[in-house]
Design an enzyme around this catalytic site. Structure first.
Site, PDB file in Angstrom:
ATOM      1  N   GLU A 157     -14.814  68.930   8.038  1.00  0.00           N
ATOM      2  CA  GLU A 157     -13.992  69.351   6.909  1.00  0.00           C
ATOM      3  C   GLU A 157     -14.641  68.995   5.570  1.00  0.00           C
ATOM      4  O   GLU A 157     -14.677  69.802   4.652  1.00  0.00           O
ATOM      5  CB  GLU A 157     -12.621  68.660   7.033  1.00  0.00           C
ATOM      6  CG  GLU A 157     -11.708  68.840   5.848  1.00  0.00           C
ATOM      7  CD  GLU A 157     -10.821  70.068   6.010  1.00  0.00           C
ATOM      8  OE1 GLU A 157     -10.816  70.633   7.108  1.00  0.00           O
ATOM      9  OE2 GLU A 157     -10.174  70.433   5.020  1.00  0.00           O
ATOM     10  N   ASP A 158     -15.175  67.783   5.465  1.00  0.00           N
ATOM     11  CA  ASP A 158     -15.526  67.258   4.145  1.00  0.00           C
ATOM     12  C   ASP A 158     -17.015  67.041   3.885  1.00  0.00           C
ATOM     13  O   ASP A 158     -17.396  66.677   2.784  1.00  0.00           O
ATOM     14  CB  ASP A 158     -14.839  65.896   3.923  1.00  0.00           C
ATOM     15  CG  ASP A 158     -13.331  66.014   3.921  1.00  0.00           C
ATOM     16  OD1 ASP A 158     -12.837  67.116   3.636  1.00  0.00           O
ATOM     17  OD2 ASP A 158     -12.649  65.011   4.197  1.00  0.00           O
TER      18      ASP A 158
END
Ligand code: MN
Length: 754
Positions: free
Chosen positions: A98-99
């Site tokens: 996700e990051d």
């Protein structure tokens, strides 16, 4: 050993672990070895190094390195959920896709397909919660979809959510409230259903701390104050039992724990009681060391030993050992009369059962034997969730969510099929629920049932231990009353689907009839016309009108005649419909610019800026006063409504309309007054009302708008509506009223609708 990949070599070289992170890794491995059956240390180390490298430049809102978060999540997974080493590694990696620069293909190459699918599920669940525009029903659907691939997805998510809740202090107030409401809506019911009790209870307490800090502190302080006397009592209660257990050669632990703050809060709310009036603030648990079938026998022996000494209340006895709950929970429950005549709740279980009770589903990884039945149960549960989700209709999504959540929480009963198989059903289930549980077709054709050999109506409420035999007929069809008889999700959604289908057909038939008539008079009946005349004939909508035509309860000729008349008239005066406005930030700005102020001179601080030229109303569901913590909900046509954050409608607004919520603060000065309701409860004595009124109007010089008093069975209940300057004055008034002779409780009255 496997050759180290380039990715990993690079990660180690570019981001060597600091001393602190070396230590954290050692701690994590230690936790894993302590709580898990098998630990692939290499796997956890690789995940650790890779995640450390991926997050090396990130920081959390609190300013500390981001990597502390995945480490803590991994700790929770290992210690509080106790799944397996793969989940611990997944916890370390849970935010990487996700990051960070890492993608799913790299995870797959490094850790294999199993890990990739868990991380994928976690990433997708995160995306669901970031999308503020989708409804709660859609949220539920997606959440279930992504977690259903692998149980470990939701387990890691629980840990992630718990750590986020524990570290919410660094976030702003809106984020705190939204996260708390989200947690109560989605994660608490799931944790309950999957039996992850320790996480569930931690989440509930943390949420309450955010949404109602005052009550939380009140209960926490109260529990702390009573701690010593509670411990003394538990000792006094247990000493004789302990002695006998030791003499009989049992190995055991005794835990005397206070109930969770949230559960006490719930009890206070539900029963309208103060902390002092709640007697069962703690429960005693006897955990036996021996497992297996001998362990079960031990539980019963301890039970009989205990109830020989203390008198039990038979109606409070529950045997979850012979009849485990569907989340796998096993234990004996009883309540006995202890010293000083106090009721004491006791749970008796083995260590294994205790583990399952605390960690739920996950604990079954540890005790492999005898889990097939349970695994099957969970699989079945997933199947019906998916089933229910896919058969639910968009139009009653809200209702569906309500039923669904309720189903996660309800108490269960156990009944038997004619073959003697046990079926778990929610409390209040009927033979119809039973029939739908066995098979949809059996439900649809159900004509009645025999319970314990006797004929019963379809609406009959089943009890524990009932033998149920369903009667059916090929010619039977459901009828719309059935929906009232059932409580299970499956039965409800099937019956609703049937009703909807029948309705859809009637609407279609209505439309056909109408079109034929219209053809005769050479007019096309557009949807706009239908809407307009549905209003004219006072139907709730056009569908309803068509339905009534289709079922021959409304004459289409009446409509056609009216349409003919109307078409002529319409040429002359065209009806002007107000344009429908979509609610978004732009509309809000526009609305700010044009709105008139309502006479409250001081204005409000909206999203950090003082607005004096703005239309707002105080919501009547929670009646805020200056000084309350509040938020605003913008809606077209009604301007902005100001609610207290503790309003009973707040969760709904945060979950369904979070894009319309405005941050509101009070300006420092202001001379408006606020209407507030107070409920005063006490002894019904002569002069009570005079004394209360005197405090309000004479001592405090506060205007009383209305008074409603009743006295019943010696209890005085008064509702006073008053004008106050703000929270400080209101609280002062409440504390003065509490010291009036005979007054037991004073609280703000929250009535009315939103
Ligand atoms: Mn996270």
């Amino acid at each position: 050993m496997k050759q180290e990949s380039l990715l990993l070599q690079n990660a180690k070289q570019e981001a060597p672990l600091s001393e602190d992170f070396e230590q954290q890794l050692a701690l994590l491995l230690q936790t894993c070895k302590q709580y898990l059956n098998q630990v692939d240390e290499g796997l956890i180390e690789r995940a650790y190094h890779l995640a450390h490298w991926a997050h090396r430049k990130d920081t959390r809102k609190s300013g500390e390195p981001y990597f502390y978060h995945p480490i803590q999540v991994a700790q929770i997974v290992a210690k509080d959920i106790c799944v397996d080493d793969v989940s611990v590694a997944a916890a370390l990696l849970h935010d990487t896709v996700e990051d960070t620069v890492i993608d799913l293909a790299q995870i797959r190459a490094e850790f294999g397909e199993e890990m990739a699918s868990i991380i994928d599920g976690l990433t997708k669940i995160d995306a669901v919660f970031k999308d503020r525009a989708i409804s709660r029903a859609e949220n539920w659907r997606k959440l279930i979809l992504h977690m259903a691939t692998d149980m470990r997805v939701i387990m890691v998510k629980f840990a992630d959510r718990l750590h986020n809740m524990q570290t919410l202090d660094a976030r702003n107030r809106e984020a705190q409230l939204r996260t708390a409401h989200e947690t109560m809506e989605f994660f608490v019911p799931l944790a309950h259903r999957l039996g992850v009790f320790s996480i569930k209870s931690d989440l509930e307490d943390l949420c309450l701390k955010i949404t109602d800090r005052e009550k939380f502190n009140l209960i926490a302080r109260g529990l702390e104050q009573k701690k010593e006397s509670r411990n003394t009592y538990i000792e006094k209660f247990m000493n004789p039992i302990k002695q006998q257990l030791l003499e009989a050669g049992f190995e055991f632990d005794i835990k005397g724990r206070p109930k969770s703050i949230f559960s006490i809060y719930k009890k206070m709310e539900r029963q309208g009681k103060t902390l002092d009036e709640i007697y069962d603030l703690f429960a005693i648990r006897i955990v036996l060391h021996r497992g297996g079938s001998k362990g079960k026998e031990d539980c019963w022996r301890v039970y009989s030993l205990l109830t020989d000494w203390y008198k039990p209340l038979p109606e409070r006895f529950r045997d979850f050992i012979s009849m485990p709950k569907s989340n796998g929970y096993q234990s004996l429950h009883t309540t006995v009369i202890g010293p000083e005549g106090k009721r004491v709740e006791i749970q008796i279980r083995t260590r294994e059962m205790d583990d399952v009770a605390e960690h739920g589903v996950a604990a079954h990884w540890k005790y492999k034997e005898g889990t097939t039945g349970f695994k099957q149960n969970v699989d079945e549960w997933y199947a019906w969730v998916r089933d229910a989700m896919s058969s639910s209709q968009a139009e009653n999504a809200d209702e569906f969510v309500k039923d669904f959540r309720l189903n996660l929480f309800t108490e269960e009963i156990h009944v038997f099929t004619p073959k003697g198989d046990v079926i778990n059903l929610p409390k209040n289930a009927t033979p119809l629920d039973f029939a739908f549980h066995i098979h949809t077709d059996l439900g649809m054709r159900c004509t009645g049932a025999k319970v314990n050999g006797k004929m019963v109506p379809l609406s009959y409420k089943l009890s524990n231990g009932d033998d149920v035999q369903v009667l059916s007929s090929e010619r039977q069809v459901p009828n719309s009353d059935w929906i009232k008889y059932v409580v299970t999700q499956k039965a409800k959604s099937r019956i609703r689907a049937w009703i909807n289908e029948k309705r859809r057909k009637a609407v279609e038939a209505g439309r056909e009839i109408l079109d034929k008539r219209a053809k005769k008079i050479k007019t096309e009946i557009t949807d706009q016309l239908l809407d307009k005349y549905a209003r004219y004939f006072k139907f709730s909508n056009a569908q309803e009108m068509l339905y009534q035509i289709g079922t021959e309860s409304f004459d289409p000729d009446d409509l056609v005649k009216q349409i003919q008349k109307g078409l002529v008239a319409e040429e002359r005066e065209r009806e002007k419909e107000p344009p429908t406005i979509e609610i978004n930030a732009k509309v809000y700005e526009h609305y700010l610019g044009t709105a008139q102020h309502t006479g409250h001179s001081s204005g409000l601080i909206v999203n950090g800026q003082l607005q004096t030229n703005i239309a707002y109303q105080f919501a009547t569901c929670c009646n805020p006063v200056r000084g309350d913590e509040v938020f605003g909900l913008v809606s077209v046509g009604r301007g902005m409504r100001i609610h207290r954050v503790t309003c009973k409608n707040a969760p709904d607004m945060y979950l369904n309309h979070s894009d319309r919520i405005m941050r509101i603060e009070w300006p420092l000065t202001g001379d408006e007054s606020f209407i507030s309701g107070l409920k005063v409860i006490g002894a019904d004595r002569v002069g009570m009302i005079n004394d209360i009124s005197a405090v309000i109007s004479k001592t405090m010089k506060i205007n009383i708008r209305s008074v409603l008093v009743s006295g019943e069975d010696g209890v005085f209940t008064g509702t006073f509506v008053v004008d106050v300057k703000g929270l400080a004055q209101l609280e002062q008034l409440m504390s003065r009223l509490r010291s009036v002779e005979g007054v037991q409780d004073v609280y703000r009255f929250e009535g009315g609708k939103g």
